[in-house]
Design an enzyme around this catalytic site. Structure first.
Site, PDB file in Angstrom:
ATOM      1  N   ASP A 148       0.733  -1.017  -0.053  1.00 12.58           N
ATOM      2  CA  ASP A 148       0.141  -0.019   0.130  1.00 12.58           C
ATOM      3  C   ASP A 148       0.859   1.253  -0.046  1.00 12.58           C
ATOM      4  O   ASP A 148       1.856   1.300   0.662  1.00 12.58           O
ATOM      5  CB  ASP A 148      -0.876  -0.167   1.151  1.00 12.58           C
ATOM      6  CG  ASP A 148      -1.902   0.960   1.195  1.00 12.58           C
ATOM      7  OD1 ASP A 148      -2.167   1.711   0.252  1.00 12.58           O
ATOM      8  OD2 ASP A 148      -2.979   1.161   1.997  1.00 12.58           O
ATOM      9  N   HIS A 223      -9.914  -0.829  -7.368  1.00 13.87           N
ATOM     10  CA  HIS A 223      -9.754   0.364  -6.328  1.00 13.87           C
ATOM     11  C   HIS A 223      -8.698   1.315  -6.958  1.00 13.87           C
ATOM     12  O   HIS A 223      -8.835   2.707  -7.220  1.00 13.87           O
ATOM     13  CB  HIS A 223      -9.145  -0.121  -5.014  1.00 13.87           C
ATOM     14  CG  HIS A 223      -8.864   0.598  -4.059  1.00 13.87           C
ATOM     15  ND1 HIS A 223      -9.591   1.879  -3.711  1.00 13.87           N
ATOM     16  CD2 HIS A 223      -7.727   1.091  -3.669  1.00 13.87           C
ATOM     17  CE1 HIS A 223      -9.160   2.612  -2.752  1.00 13.87           C
ATOM     18  NE2 HIS A 223      -7.639   2.270  -2.956  1.00 13.87           N
TER      19      HIS A 223
HETATM   20  C1  HEM Z   1      -3.920   2.641  -4.292  1.00  9.39           C
HETATM   21  C2  HEM Z   1      -5.256   0.038  -0.312  1.00  9.39           C
HETATM   22  C3  HEM Z   1      -8.539   3.309   0.952  1.00  9.39           C
HETATM   23  C4  HEM Z   1      -6.808   6.252  -2.712  1.00  9.39           C
HETATM   24  C5  HEM Z   1      -4.122   1.613  -3.322  1.00  9.39           C
HETATM   25  C6  HEM Z   1      -3.598   0.535  -3.669  1.00  9.39           C
HETATM   26  C7  HEM Z   1      -3.834  -0.272  -2.348  1.00  9.39           C
HETATM   27  C8  HEM Z   1      -4.629   0.456  -1.603  1.00  9.39           C
HETATM   28  C9  HEM Z   1      -2.938  -1.782  -1.943  1.00  9.39           C
HETATM   29  C10 HEM Z   1      -2.430   0.163  -4.397  1.00  9.39           C
HETATM   30  C11 HEM Z   1      -1.018   0.267  -4.352  1.00  9.39           C
HETATM   31  C12 HEM Z   1      -0.693   1.802  -4.090  1.00  9.39           C
HETATM   32  O1  HEM Z   1      -0.701   2.507  -5.256  1.00  9.39           O
HETATM   33  O2  HEM Z   1      -0.784   2.488  -3.224  1.00  9.39           O
HETATM   34  C13 HEM Z   1      -6.359   0.730   0.380  1.00  9.39           C
HETATM   35  C14 HEM Z   1      -7.011   0.265   1.390  1.00  9.39           C
HETATM   36  C15 HEM Z   1      -8.032   1.244   1.839  1.00  9.39           C
HETATM   37  C16 HEM Z   1      -7.928   2.342   0.771  1.00  9.39           C
HETATM   38  C17 HEM Z   1      -6.587  -0.884   2.132  1.00  9.39           C
HETATM   39  C18 HEM Z   1      -8.834   1.481   2.859  1.00  9.39           C
HETATM   40  C19 HEM Z   1      -9.451   0.124   3.454  1.00  9.39           C
HETATM   41  C20 HEM Z   1      -8.212   4.565  -0.047  1.00  9.39           C
HETATM   42  C21 HEM Z   1      -9.141   5.944   0.101  1.00  9.39           C
HETATM   43  C22 HEM Z   1      -8.647   6.654  -0.847  1.00  9.39           C
HETATM   44  C23 HEM Z   1      -7.498   6.033  -1.786  1.00  9.39           C
HETATM   45  C24 HEM Z   1     -10.261   5.991   1.043  1.00  9.39           C
HETATM   46  C25 HEM Z   1      -8.677   8.059  -1.201  1.00  9.39           C
HETATM   47  C26 HEM Z   1      -9.827   8.660  -0.620  1.00  9.39           C
HETATM   48  C27 HEM Z   1      -5.728   5.573  -3.216  1.00  9.39           C
HETATM   49  C28 HEM Z   1      -4.989   5.912  -4.599  1.00  9.39           C
HETATM   50  C29 HEM Z   1      -4.052   4.899  -4.990  1.00  9.39           C
HETATM   51  C30 HEM Z   1      -4.642   4.028  -4.006  1.00  9.39           C
HETATM   52  C31 HEM Z   1      -5.111   7.608  -4.845  1.00  9.39           C
HETATM   53  C32 HEM Z   1      -3.189   4.973  -6.310  1.00  9.39           C
HETATM   54  C33 HEM Z   1      -3.849   4.894  -7.476  1.00  9.39           C
HETATM   55  C34 HEM Z   1      -3.036   5.107  -8.642  1.00  9.39           C
HETATM   56  O3  HEM Z   1      -2.745   5.943  -9.158  1.00  9.39           O
HETATM   57  O4  HEM Z   1      -2.537   3.786  -8.923  1.00  9.39           O
HETATM   58  N1  HEM Z   1      -4.921   1.603  -2.193  1.00  9.39           N
HETATM   59  N2  HEM Z   1      -6.912   2.102  -0.082  1.00  9.39           N
HETATM   60  N3  HEM Z   1      -7.442   4.780  -1.143  1.00  9.39           N
HETATM   61  N4  HEM Z   1      -5.515   4.039  -3.127  1.00  9.39           N
HETATM   62 FE1  HEM Z   1      -6.205   3.137  -1.783  1.00  9.39          FE
END
Ligand code: HEM
Length: 337
Positions: A148, A223
């Site tokens: 993450d 996601h």
């Molecule tokens: C990407 C997990 C909530 C925004 C990701 C990734 C994971 C992840 C594993 C892919 C790896 C990375 O690029 O970091 C989670 C989990 C969450 C959560 C476990 C809560 C249970 C959120 C929320 C937001 C968010 C609430 C925004 C309001 C993003 C963004 C990316 C991302 C901007 C990158 C997208 C890209 O440009 O590839 N998240 N996330 N995430 N997440 Fe989350």
């Protein structure tokens, strides 16, 4: 631009997320101003005892408290309380929060000590809404098993993504919007999915953390795809996340504390809308079928310059205010007696 707070601190092994509500009486506001303004100094005093501990603390101030502690400074233009988002199936609730302390360090004892000293300073003026202690899990994985934070901006792209500039908004220059949500996971249901199904939900492979191709428009998006936000000119806007796992196997609690720093609040809000409502609407982020948000609050982390200034003239104004209140109480008491 004014010096920023350490919003861009590198990932650490430990973090404390403390959300507080505050009393808004003049004496309480005075105490809170002094305490918040002293955060950089207290951090330095503790850090010197373990210079490798990389201790930092970012202070966020919520919309309802902003005017009280910063007056006469103007408000950052986008600052407002977290707006609940209701999708057809899942809701992002809005919960109270006047102050956010985001404490990060390599060692748990440093986070603990900073929080202890700050709570001492604000004793009797604040109430704890939520205190979450997060830990780094192996190679920066969340408790769903995925790495993450990969797509976070790096280098010069960090300040570009998180810091409000003078051209954006003079009132907020050098500061950053901060949104937090505390999620709990249903790990039993998540583990019942095949790894390929989990990878389709997240949009990255589990072991190697490689991107999975986006689904065609109109179909269920991952996601990763739903969290990409572009403006009307097609420019994508990044945010900086420093999510942390938290939980306790003994009590069956497994969670992710989401924290996102952004130069523009609307970017985080658009991400949340895309996750909860879906794109197209109805096809929400499947991550939410396994992750439930318990909290949701928005803050503004002022520049370091503005933060330390809270302890200056306004502090004195507070003292005069208290002094004159006491004088008038005394004289009232004299009249009455
Ligand atoms: C990407 C997990 C909530 C925004 C990701 C990734 C994971 C992840 C594993 C892919 C790896 C990375 O690029 O970091 C989670 C989990 C969450 C959560 C476990 C809560 C249970 C959120 C929320 C937001 C968010 C609430 C925004 C309001 C993003 C963004 C990316 C991302 C901007 C990158 C997208 C890209 O440009 O590839 N998240 N996330 N995430 N997440 Fe989350």
């Amino acid at each position: 631009m004014d010096d920023p707070q350490p919003v861009d601190a590198p990932l650490t092994q430990s973090a404390t997320f403390l959300v507080l509500t505050a009393d808004h009486s003049p004496t309480a506001l005075h105490t809170i101003r002094l305490a918040l303004a002293s955060v950089p100094e207290i951090t330095k005093n503790i850090s010197i005892r373990h210079p490798d501990g990389r201790l930092t603390c970012t202070v966020g101030i919520g919309s309802f408290l902003w005017d009280g502690v910063t007056r006469p400074d103007p408000r950052p233009s986008e600052l407002h309380p977290f707006r609940e988002i209701r999708g057809a199936v899942h809701t992002a609730p809005s919960t109270p929060g006047d102050i956010l302390l985001h404490i990060r360090a390599e060692r748990r004892d440093l986070c603990f000590e900073l929080e202890r000293q700050l709570m001492d300073k604000m004793a009797g003026t604040v109430h704890v809404v939520d205190e979450t202690v997060g830990f780094r899990y192996f190679d920066a994985r969340d408790l769903l098993g995925f790495v993450d934070g990969t797509a976070n901006p790096v280098g010069p792209a960090v300040p570009r993504s998180v810091l409000v500039t003078e051209e954006d908004d003079e009132a907020g220059a050098g500061g950053s919007y901060v949104v937090v949500q505390k999620y709990v996971h249903d790990l039993e249901r998540w583990r019942a999915l095949k790894v390929e199904e989990q990878e389709a939900v997240i949009g990255r492979t589990k072991l190697e953390n490689a991107e999975v191709e986006d689904a065609p428009a109109g179909e269920q998006q991952s996601h990763k795809s739903l969290a990409v936000v572009a403006d009307e000119h097609g420019n994508e806007h990044d945010i900086v996340r420093d999510n942390m796992p938290f939980g306790s196997p003994g009590s069956g609690q497994f969670g992710t504390y989401f924290i996102g720093y952004s130069r523009r609040l609307w970017v985080v809000e658009r991400m949340l809308e895309r996750m909860f409502v879906g794109d197209p609407p109805g096809k929400h982020d499947r991550l939410l079928d396994f992750s439930r948000p318990l909290t949701g609050s928005t803050f503004f982390a002022p520049s370091l310059t503005q933060l330390t200034r809270l302890g200056g003239m306004r502090g004195l104004q507070g003292v005069f205010q208290i002094f004159s209140t006491n004088v008038s109480l005394c004289s009232n008491g004299g009249n009455g007696g």
